[in-house]
Design a protein around this motif. Structure first.
Motif, PDB file in Angstrom:
ATOM      1  N   SER A  12    -122.962  -8.049  38.590  1.00 33.35           N
ATOM      2  CA  SER A  12    -123.514  -8.195  39.847  1.00 33.35           C
ATOM      3  C   SER A  12    -123.736  -6.795  40.572  1.00 33.35           C
ATOM      4  N   PRO A  13    -124.347  -5.947  40.085  1.00 34.74           N
ATOM      5  CA  PRO A  13    -124.476  -4.540  40.785  1.00 34.74           C
ATOM      6  C   PRO A  13    -125.279  -4.917  42.284  1.00 34.74           C
ATOM      7  N   ALA A  14    -124.498  -3.976  43.078  1.00 35.94           N
ATOM      8  CA  ALA A  14    -124.846  -4.119  44.654  1.00 35.94           C
ATOM      9  C   ALA A  14    -125.441  -2.669  44.869  1.00 35.94           C
ATOM     10  N   SER A  15    -125.409  -1.696  44.187  1.00 37.82           N
ATOM     11  CA  SER A  15    -125.795  -0.481  44.428  1.00 37.82           C
ATOM     12  C   SER A  15    -127.028  -0.105  43.272  1.00 37.82           C
ATOM     13  N   TYR A  16    -127.751   1.146  43.704  1.00 37.39           N
ATOM     14  CA  TYR A  16    -128.598   1.572  42.753  1.00 37.39           C
ATOM     15  C   TYR A  16    -127.793   2.063  41.352  1.00 37.39           C
ATOM     16  N   GLU A  17    -126.585   2.784  41.963  1.00 40.21           N
ATOM     17  CA  GLU A  17    -125.856   3.283  40.715  1.00 40.21           C
ATOM     18  C   GLU A  17    -125.437   2.365  39.820  1.00 40.21           C
ATOM     19  N   ALA A  18    -124.764   1.244  40.455  1.00 44.41           N
ATOM     20  CA  ALA A  18    -124.138   0.004  39.689  1.00 44.41           C
ATOM     21  C   ALA A  18    -125.338  -0.472  38.779  1.00 44.41           C
ATOM     22  N   GLY A  19    -126.583  -0.577  39.453  1.00 41.15           N
ATOM     23  CA  GLY A  19    -128.075  -1.198  38.802  1.00 41.15           C
ATOM     24  C   GLY A  19    -128.214  -0.463  37.416  1.00 41.15           C
ATOM     25  N   VAL A 133    -125.432   0.852  54.235  1.00 43.35           N
ATOM     26  CA  VAL A 133    -126.113   0.341  53.225  1.00 43.35           C
ATOM     27  C   VAL A 133    -127.613   1.305  53.356  1.00 43.35           C
ATOM     28  N   GLY A 134    -128.371   1.267  52.327  1.00 46.51           N
ATOM     29  CA  GLY A 134    -129.637   1.692  52.465  1.00 46.51           C
ATOM     30  C   GLY A 134    -129.913   3.306  52.366  1.00 46.51           C
ATOM     31  N   ARG A 135    -128.783   4.138  52.332  1.00 39.66           N
ATOM     32  CA  ARG A 135    -128.948   5.507  51.869  1.00 39.66           C
ATOM     33  C   ARG A 135    -127.879   6.059  50.970  1.00 39.66           C
ATOM     34  N   ARG A 136    -128.346   7.093  50.393  1.00 39.49           N
ATOM     35  CA  ARG A 136    -127.454   7.768  49.509  1.00 39.49           C
ATOM     36  C   ARG A 136    -126.123   8.492  49.945  1.00 39.49           C
ATOM     37  N   ILE A 137    -124.959   7.925  49.761  1.00 33.54           N
ATOM     38  CA  ILE A 137    -123.743   8.455  50.366  1.00 33.54           C
ATOM     39  C   ILE A 137    -123.162   9.405  49.176  1.00 33.54           C
ATOM     40  N   LEU A 138    -122.734  10.668  49.944  1.00 34.39           N
ATOM     41  CA  LEU A 138    -122.029  11.277  49.044  1.00 34.39           C
ATOM     42  C   LEU A 138    -120.528  11.362  49.263  1.00 34.39           C
ATOM     43  N   MET A 139    -119.631  11.028  48.332  1.00 37.43           N
ATOM     44  CA  MET A 139    -118.416  10.753  48.244  1.00 37.43           C
ATOM     45  C   MET A 139    -117.673  11.846  47.663  1.00 37.43           C
ATOM     46  N   HIS A 140    -116.504  12.498  48.361  1.00 36.81           N
ATOM     47  CA  HIS A 140    -115.685  13.343  47.645  1.00 36.81           C
ATOM     48  C   HIS A 140    -114.527  12.678  47.187  1.00 36.81           C
ATOM     49  N   TRP A 150    -111.007   5.911  41.318  1.00 32.10           N
ATOM     50  CA  TRP A 150    -111.557   5.191  42.184  1.00 32.10           C
ATOM     51  C   TRP A 150    -112.700   4.360  41.368  1.00 32.10           C
ATOM     52  N   TRP A 151    -112.594   3.027  41.459  1.00 32.48           N
ATOM     53  CA  TRP A 151    -113.534   2.048  40.866  1.00 32.48           C
ATOM     54  C   TRP A 151    -113.769   0.848  41.692  1.00 32.48           C
ATOM     55  N   VAL A 152    -115.196   0.909  42.252  1.00 30.50           N
ATOM     56  CA  VAL A 152    -115.426  -0.523  42.841  1.00 30.50           C
ATOM     57  C   VAL A 152    -116.812  -0.830  41.863  1.00 30.50           C
ATOM     58  N   PRO A 153    -116.575  -1.789  40.970  1.00 29.85           N
ATOM     59  CA  PRO A 153    -117.278  -2.092  39.955  1.00 29.85           C
ATOM     60  C   PRO A 153    -118.845  -2.438  40.348  1.00 29.85           C
ATOM     61  N   GLU A 154    -118.979  -2.991  41.396  1.00 31.84           N
ATOM     62  CA  GLU A 154    -120.029  -3.499  42.007  1.00 31.84           C
ATOM     63  C   GLU A 154    -121.029  -2.380  42.568  1.00 31.84           C
ATOM     64  N   THR A 172    -125.358   4.331  46.668  1.00 36.20           N
ATOM     65  CA  THR A 172    -126.583   3.999  47.416  1.00 36.20           C
ATOM     66  C   THR A 172    -126.690   2.304  47.578  1.00 36.20           C
ATOM     67  N   ILE A 173    -125.786   1.827  48.429  1.00 36.88           N
ATOM     68  CA  ILE A 173    -125.689   0.523  48.503  1.00 36.88           C
ATOM     69  C   ILE A 173    -126.818  -0.360  48.965  1.00 36.88           C
ATOM     70  N   ARG A 174    -127.103  -1.534  48.150  1.00 36.03           N
ATOM     71  CA  ARG A 174    -128.331  -2.016  48.537  1.00 36.03           C
ATOM     72  C   ARG A 174    -128.373  -3.257  49.626  1.00 36.03           C
ATOM     73  N   LYS A 175    -126.928  -3.968  49.401  1.00 33.77           N
ATOM     74  CA  LYS A 175    -126.949  -5.299  50.460  1.00 33.77           C
ATOM     75  C   LYS A 175    -125.605  -5.128  50.910  1.00 33.77           C
ATOM     76  N   PRO A 176    -125.441  -5.331  52.214  1.00 32.74           N
ATOM     77  CA  PRO A 176    -124.056  -5.531  53.106  1.00 32.74           C
ATOM     78  C   PRO A 176    -123.364  -6.533  52.292  1.00 32.74           C
ATOM     79  N   GLY A 177    -121.917  -6.419  52.470  1.00 32.07           N
ATOM     80  CA  GLY A 177    -120.905  -7.327  51.870  1.00 32.07           C
ATOM     81  C   GLY A 177    -119.639  -6.478  51.745  1.00 32.07           C
TER      82      GLY A 177
END
Ligand code: CUA
Length: 314
Positions: A12-19, A133-140, A150-154, A172-177
């Motif tokens: 149940s991907p919720a981000s562009y990357e997970a998709g 949501v809605g923009r590409r986040i850069l994480m270190h 670090w792993w958040v599967p969705e 890049t998260i697509r939907k709030p949650g």
């Protein structure tokens, strides 16, 4: 006691990357099913068709068949090659090199909790990490002691958190949650209790949250909490913990500036409430054995005021 359920899913991907990872996974599953069907089909065909009948002698023996062998070697080679290219393409899309800019959030793994800092702001939080949501986040992603992951599967791929090294991750998260995750590299006795809770929200809500988290701790108004604050300082809790706006400036344990605003405590182990807090402070090693919080023997009633103080830190 009951622990919060955790049912992560890469389906149940919720981000562009997970998709992208989801699509790749589906291709792999389809290919694996096709291989399984062909192999099982051929096996059944051979077993039925060439079953020994009464009176059969030894069947004709032969070795070497150029056509069969070229299929046996050629098809797997083509499949592995194809999947190599597909995987490389997915990796290129979801994990491009880090640009030379400040990240949106810096994640640090500790035994046994997660810290998130937001560069450019004063906000430092633990385990419950808000992202827009809605923009590409850069994480270190880094670690302070041993290797975590670090792993958040969705929300996309895993990333190792390695002491002395900074890895990066895009999301890049697509939907709030609310998205749950967990440490995915065995890191010690409480590896199982290094949960992650990502709260994805609109840019406006996120900004508001960030500015609230950037503020100093509220000064308690009621007597019990005030007594607790004084006790907190006397006990030198501040040599490990930070409560911004007070003398407590430690950076070994989690930042407690907005402790009471967290839904869970001990990295997702239990709901954050007074009872659990009381139990934890009374004997940390009985609640979460192997954590770095030592057991202190508090004078009578001081636990209650300590709990009262920490519960005001919204
Ligand atoms: Cu941290 Cu496993």
């Amino acid at each position: 006691m009951t622990y919060p359920l955790f049912i992560p899913s890469i389906f149940s991907p919720a981000s562009y990357e997970a998709g992208e990872i989801y699509s790749l996974t589906i291709y792999f599953i389809i290919a694996a099913m096709a291989v399984l069907l062909v192999v099982i089909g051929l096996l059944i065909y051979v077993v039925v068709k060439f079953r020994a009948k009464p009176g059969d002698g030894e069947p004709r023996q032969f070795t070497g068949n150029k056509v069969v062998e070229s299929f046996m070697i050629g098809i797997p080679t083509l499949m592995v090659g194809g999947f190599f290219l597909l995987t490389a393409r997915t990796m290129k899309h979801i994990l491009p090199p880090a640009p030379n800019r400040q990240p949106d959030v810096v994640i640090t793994g500790h035994q046994f909790w997660w810290e998130a800092r937001y560069p450019g702001t004063k906000a430092i939080v633990a385990n419950e990490i808000h992202l827009p949501v809605g923009r590409r986040i850069l994480m270190h992603v880094a670690a302070s002691d041993v290797i975590h992951d670090w792993w958040v599967p969705e929300l996309g791929p895993k990333m190792d958190a390695i002491p002395g090294r900074t890895n990066h991750l895009w999301v890049t998260i697509r939907k709030p949650g609310v998205y749950e995750g967990a440490c995915s590299e065995f890191c010690g006795a409480q590896h199982a209790w290094m949960r992650i809770r990502v709260v994805a929200e609109s840019e406006v809500d996120y900004r508001q949250w960030l500015s609230q988290r950037g503020q100093n701790a509220v000064t308690p108004t009621d007597v019990a909490a005030q007594t607790g604050a004084a006790f907190f300082n006397r006990q030198t809790c501040g040599s490990c913990h930070r409560i911004r706006g007070t003398a407590a400036q430690g950076n070994v344990g989690p930042d407690l500036t907005h402790f009471a605003s967290r839904k869970t405590m001990l990295a997702g182990m239990m709901p954050n409430n007074r009872d659990n807090l009381h139990r934890w402070l009374h004997d940390p090693q009985a609640v979460k054995p192997g954590s770095l919080m030592p057991r202190f023997i508090y004078p009578k009633d001081s636990l209650n005021v300590l709990v009262a103080y920490l519960s005001t830190l919204k």
